[in-house]
Design a protein around this motif. Sequence first.
Motif, PDB file in Angstrom:
ATOM      1  N   VAL A 170      54.768  49.238   6.772  1.00 53.53           N
ATOM      2  CA  VAL A 170      56.140  49.017   6.484  1.00 53.53           C
ATOM      3  C   VAL A 170      56.207  49.485   4.761  1.00 53.53           C
ATOM      4  O   VAL A 170      57.506  49.990   4.770  1.00 53.53           O
ATOM      5  N   LEU A 171      55.205  49.372   4.127  1.00 55.00           N
ATOM      6  CA  LEU A 171      55.550  50.120   2.789  1.00 55.00           C
ATOM      7  C   LEU A 171      55.718  51.477   2.818  1.00 55.00           C
ATOM      8  O   LEU A 171      56.454  52.089   2.159  1.00 55.00           O
ATOM      9  N   GLU A 172      54.796  52.253   3.472  1.00 60.87           N
ATOM     10  CA  GLU A 172      54.928  53.613   3.643  1.00 60.87           C
ATOM     11  C   GLU A 172      56.237  54.063   4.389  1.00 60.87           C
ATOM     12  O   GLU A 172      56.966  55.277   3.936  1.00 60.87           O
ATOM     13  N   ALA A 189      46.789  42.781  -3.529  1.00 56.61           N
ATOM     14  CA  ALA A 189      45.933  43.864  -3.819  1.00 56.61           C
ATOM     15  C   ALA A 189      45.925  44.749  -2.830  1.00 56.61           C
ATOM     16  O   ALA A 189      45.963  46.020  -3.093  1.00 56.61           O
ATOM     17  N   PHE A 190      45.978  44.091  -1.433  1.00 55.75           N
ATOM     18  CA  PHE A 190      46.201  45.049  -0.259  1.00 55.75           C
ATOM     19  C   PHE A 190      47.457  45.743  -0.408  1.00 55.75           C
ATOM     20  O   PHE A 190      47.378  47.186  -0.115  1.00 55.75           O
ATOM     21  N   GLY A 191      48.513  44.996  -0.858  1.00 60.21           N
ATOM     22  CA  GLY A 191      49.976  45.895  -0.911  1.00 60.21           C
ATOM     23  C   GLY A 191      50.031  47.034  -1.857  1.00 60.21           C
ATOM     24  O   GLY A 191      50.214  48.019  -1.574  1.00 60.21           O
ATOM     25  N   ALA A 213      47.885  54.380  -2.520  1.00 58.08           N
ATOM     26  CA  ALA A 213      47.266  55.447  -1.677  1.00 58.08           C
ATOM     27  C   ALA A 213      48.384  56.361  -0.956  1.00 58.08           C
ATOM     28  O   ALA A 213      48.316  57.563  -0.507  1.00 58.08           O
ATOM     29  N   ALA A 214      49.554  55.969  -0.894  1.00 56.71           N
ATOM     30  CA  ALA A 214      50.933  56.567  -0.433  1.00 56.71           C
ATOM     31  C   ALA A 214      51.428  57.425  -1.282  1.00 56.71           C
ATOM     32  O   ALA A 214      52.400  58.341  -1.069  1.00 56.71           O
ATOM     33  N   GLY A 215      50.935  57.386  -2.565  1.00 55.64           N
ATOM     34  CA  GLY A 215      51.419  58.379  -3.584  1.00 55.64           C
ATOM     35  C   GLY A 215      52.429  58.033  -4.557  1.00 55.64           C
ATOM     36  O   GLY A 215      53.246  58.766  -5.032  1.00 55.64           O
TER      37      GLY A 215
END
Length: 250
Positions: free
Chosen positions: A133-135, A199-201, A207-209
């Motif tokens: 969902v974040l990406e 931390a996972f979020g 990582a998505a930049g």
Amino acid sequence: MIEILTSDALAPLSHGFFTRKGGASSGIFQGLNCGPGSSDLSEAVAINRARVAAAMDVPPNHLQTVHQVHSADVVTLTEPLTDRPRADAMVTATPGLALGILTADCQPVLFADPQAGVIGAAHAGWRGVKDGVLEATLAAMEALGADRARTTAVIGPCISQAAYEVGPEFLESFLDDDPDHARFFAGGTGDRAMFDLPAFGLARLRAAGIGHAEWTRHCTYADEERFFSYRRTTHRGEADYGRLISVIRL
């Protein structure tokens, strides 16, 4: 008195992670319960949401929320909606629309690229983050002209690792995806583990930049005076729980 937590990282945009203080609800929903899906009095929820809209300086119908289903689905808004589509994130480039996310342990994530005039908001529990969902929110913002390298995301109050005990099947599902996910778990009692959701979020966002990502470091489970918590309610055997709201607008 309504209490609103903010982040310097999202300045100068109007935003807020609202606590449960200052609402019209009572009983187990005491305070600012903004969840229409709860069993609270609908009149109280409407009053609470109107107070949030006023604090964000928008009409009540411009405070937009979605019917959250723990998905990776994103809605792009250009005008106020009269219904609540099933999704877990929203993006807009339309001034005057306030994007609201409801939570009670999951992560509320507010996004902004002020230079492009694009904002986003996501409901990010473990399943939603795992499913992207974040990406997906970043991609939807880019479709409106945002640049992820220029975008800021702030994770608001959510459950912390110290309060998030999970079973072995939960851990195994994460390790099946990527053995490196072990870094988000600490040892618990017996076969239990403690999961670090924020931390996972943050790791997924970086990582998505994304240009900048941070967590406000407020734990919903630990601070009953300020926050609702689904897990705390479950542990107590209570019938229902209130929902916090986090909002951003252009």
